[in-house]
Write a protein that holds these residues in place. Sequence first.
Motif, PDB file in Angstrom:
ATOM      1  N   THR A  28       2.727  34.917  59.199  1.00 25.73           N
ATOM      2  CA  THR A  28       3.083  33.784  60.045  1.00 25.73           C
ATOM      3  C   THR A  28       2.161  33.708  61.255  1.00 25.73           C
ATOM      4  O   THR A  28       1.569  32.656  61.553  1.00 25.73           O
ATOM      5  CB  THR A  28       4.541  33.908  60.524  1.00 25.73           C
ATOM      6  OG1 THR A  28       5.387  34.158  59.413  1.00 25.73           O
ATOM      7  CG2 THR A  28       4.976  32.645  61.236  1.00 25.73           C
ATOM      8  N   THR A  93       8.525  27.437  63.360  1.00 26.68           N
ATOM      9  CA  THR A  93       8.390  27.875  61.977  1.00 26.68           C
ATOM     10  C   THR A  93       9.081  29.224  61.878  1.00 26.68           C
ATOM     11  O   THR A  93       9.408  29.837  62.896  1.00 26.68           O
ATOM     12  CB  THR A  93       6.928  27.947  61.520  1.00 26.68           C
ATOM     13  OG1 THR A  93       6.887  28.155  60.097  1.00 26.68           O
ATOM     14  CG2 THR A  93       6.170  29.064  62.208  1.00 26.68           C
ATOM     15  N   CYS A  97       7.199  32.501  56.842  1.00 27.58           N
ATOM     16  CA  CYS A  97       6.390  31.328  56.486  1.00 27.58           C
ATOM     17  C   CYS A  97       4.936  31.534  56.894  1.00 27.58           C
ATOM     18  O   CYS A  97       4.616  32.407  57.697  1.00 27.58           O
ATOM     19  CB  CYS A  97       6.910  30.067  57.193  1.00 27.58           C
ATOM     20  SG  CYS A  97       8.549  29.525  56.690  1.00 27.58           S
ATOM     21  N   ASN A 125       8.783  22.768  52.561  1.00 25.37           N
ATOM     22  CA  ASN A 125       8.381  24.169  52.473  1.00 25.37           C
ATOM     23  C   ASN A 125       8.293  24.539  51.005  1.00 25.37           C
ATOM     24  O   ASN A 125       9.167  24.197  50.220  1.00 25.37           O
ATOM     25  CB  ASN A 125       9.329  25.080  53.243  1.00 25.37           C
ATOM     26  CG  ASN A 125      10.765  25.014  52.774  1.00 25.37           C
ATOM     27  OD1 ASN A 125      11.199  25.814  51.938  1.00 25.37           O
ATOM     28  ND2 ASN A 125      11.545  24.069  53.294  1.00 25.37           N
ATOM     29  N   CYS A 169      12.121  25.504  59.591  1.00 26.71           N
ATOM     30  CA  CYS A 169      10.955  26.329  59.295  1.00 26.71           C
ATOM     31  C   CYS A 169       9.664  25.524  59.389  1.00 26.71           C
ATOM     32  O   CYS A 169       8.572  26.078  59.300  1.00 26.71           O
ATOM     33  CB  CYS A 169      11.075  26.963  57.912  1.00 26.71           C
ATOM     34  SG  CYS A 169      11.097  25.776  56.552  1.00 26.71           S
ATOM     35  N   ASN A 170       9.815  24.197  59.601  1.00 26.89           N
ATOM     36  CA  ASN A 170       8.642  23.326  59.644  1.00 26.89           C
ATOM     37  C   ASN A 170       8.987  22.071  60.430  1.00 26.89           C
ATOM     38  O   ASN A 170       9.277  21.023  59.867  1.00 26.89           O
ATOM     39  CB  ASN A 170       8.205  22.976  58.211  1.00 26.89           C
ATOM     40  CG  ASN A 170       6.949  22.119  58.185  1.00 26.89           C
ATOM     41  OD1 ASN A 170       6.263  21.958  59.182  1.00 26.89           O
ATOM     42  ND2 ASN A 170       6.646  21.572  57.006  1.00 26.89           N
ATOM     43  N   SER A 215       4.059  27.231  53.642  1.00 23.86           N
ATOM     44  CA  SER A 215       4.418  28.183  52.591  1.00 23.86           C
ATOM     45  C   SER A 215       5.597  29.007  53.073  1.00 23.86           C
ATOM     46  O   SER A 215       5.658  29.416  54.238  1.00 23.86           O
ATOM     47  CB  SER A 215       3.237  29.112  52.279  1.00 23.86           C
ATOM     48  OG  SER A 215       2.141  28.382  51.770  1.00 23.86           O
ATOM     49  N   HIS A 216       6.551  29.240  52.175  1.00 25.29           N
ATOM     50  CA  HIS A 216       7.802  29.893  52.566  1.00 25.29           C
ATOM     51  C   HIS A 216       8.207  30.859  51.465  1.00 25.29           C
ATOM     52  O   HIS A 216       8.269  30.481  50.301  1.00 25.29           O
ATOM     53  CB  HIS A 216       8.886  28.818  52.761  1.00 25.29           C
ATOM     54  CG  HIS A 216      10.142  29.317  53.384  1.00 25.29           C
ATOM     55  ND1 HIS A 216      11.263  28.541  53.506  1.00 25.29           N
ATOM     56  CD2 HIS A 216      10.471  30.525  53.925  1.00 25.29           C
ATOM     57  CE1 HIS A 216      12.219  29.220  54.112  1.00 25.29           C
ATOM     58  NE2 HIS A 216      11.767  30.435  54.358  1.00 25.29           N
TER      59      HIS A 216
END
Length: 337
Positions: A28, A93, A97, A125, A169-170, A215-216
């Motif tokens: 991350t 985020t 991630c 994600n 997360c985004n 990306s997660h």
Amino acid sequence: MSDQSPDEDPFVTVVVVTYNSAATVGETLSSLAGQTYPADRYAVHVVDGGSTDDTEALAAEYGAGFHVVAGGTIGACRNYGIDLAEGDYVAFTDSDCAVPATWLRSHVDRIAGTEDHVVGVGGPNRPFPSDPPFAKLVGSLQGTVFGSGGSPQSHAIDRVREVRSVACCNVCYDASVFEEHRFDGEINVGEDAEFHFRLSEAGYRFLFDPAIAVSHHLSATFADYCKKSRSYGYAMARIQRRHGKVIRWYSALPSLALLGGSLAGLDDLRRGRLRNAPLLALSFLLVSGYATRQVYRDRRSGLALLVPVMLAAQYTYYGIGFAEGLTTPEPVPQELP
């Protein structure tokens, strides 16, 4: 708002909430350190719930601020990050991630000039390319209407449009929204859904841009997938119970399906013949068959044949969790001596 010359990019504060995420938070922070956005126009803060691993050392390695909220929920940690924020925008985020190099630039460019009622921008994600096949299968299933309810986190939404909620997360917020609104510091799962519900009730909206993807790391095992489904169901029930309102109309469907299926099965047993079970099985086959086809088109893998089992598990565990969230008594506040 920050003081800046007209030709300067707006300042962005990036908040990463974490707890014992040393295995993934390095990815991350590395991705955040490699942004095309000017390095002097953003800052990264890691807000930690009390980790006992090497998270702090990794934050130092990448020059990120490190702050501890011992025992803090995700909601409380997000609020702490907001308190630290400077500038026009606050981006979030998660510590499992990785964001693309153009992540901040894309968010800032998209949010600039939006209407007053738009308080932020979010995107999908997706699994890491290096993730195990099961995690990628989970990602593809979430991209179907039966895997995610068509929520904005789904990468099947293929155009920019206004939505009522996005995944934290985004997301990038206009910092001014935090002057009057904050996360619920008592919520540890589903805090973003609850916060965005309150924002939507106040008339605010988000822009969802499918091109701004992160990306997660999704569930890598079937057991973890079931556990998360149950926790999501529990959290959604508790949130709706707290507000006394339906936040997502489809959230009760798995529990209702479990109850209806059980009653139908008992009725068949009472009658001594199969009457309801074949209809229920046919309905599930149609739903799971459609989802399987969508996942196969996305993955081109024979593992798509696992989709019916995954859907059955997801609905079952989510439904159990939702029922638990509705029926578990609220904790009694302890009186101070």
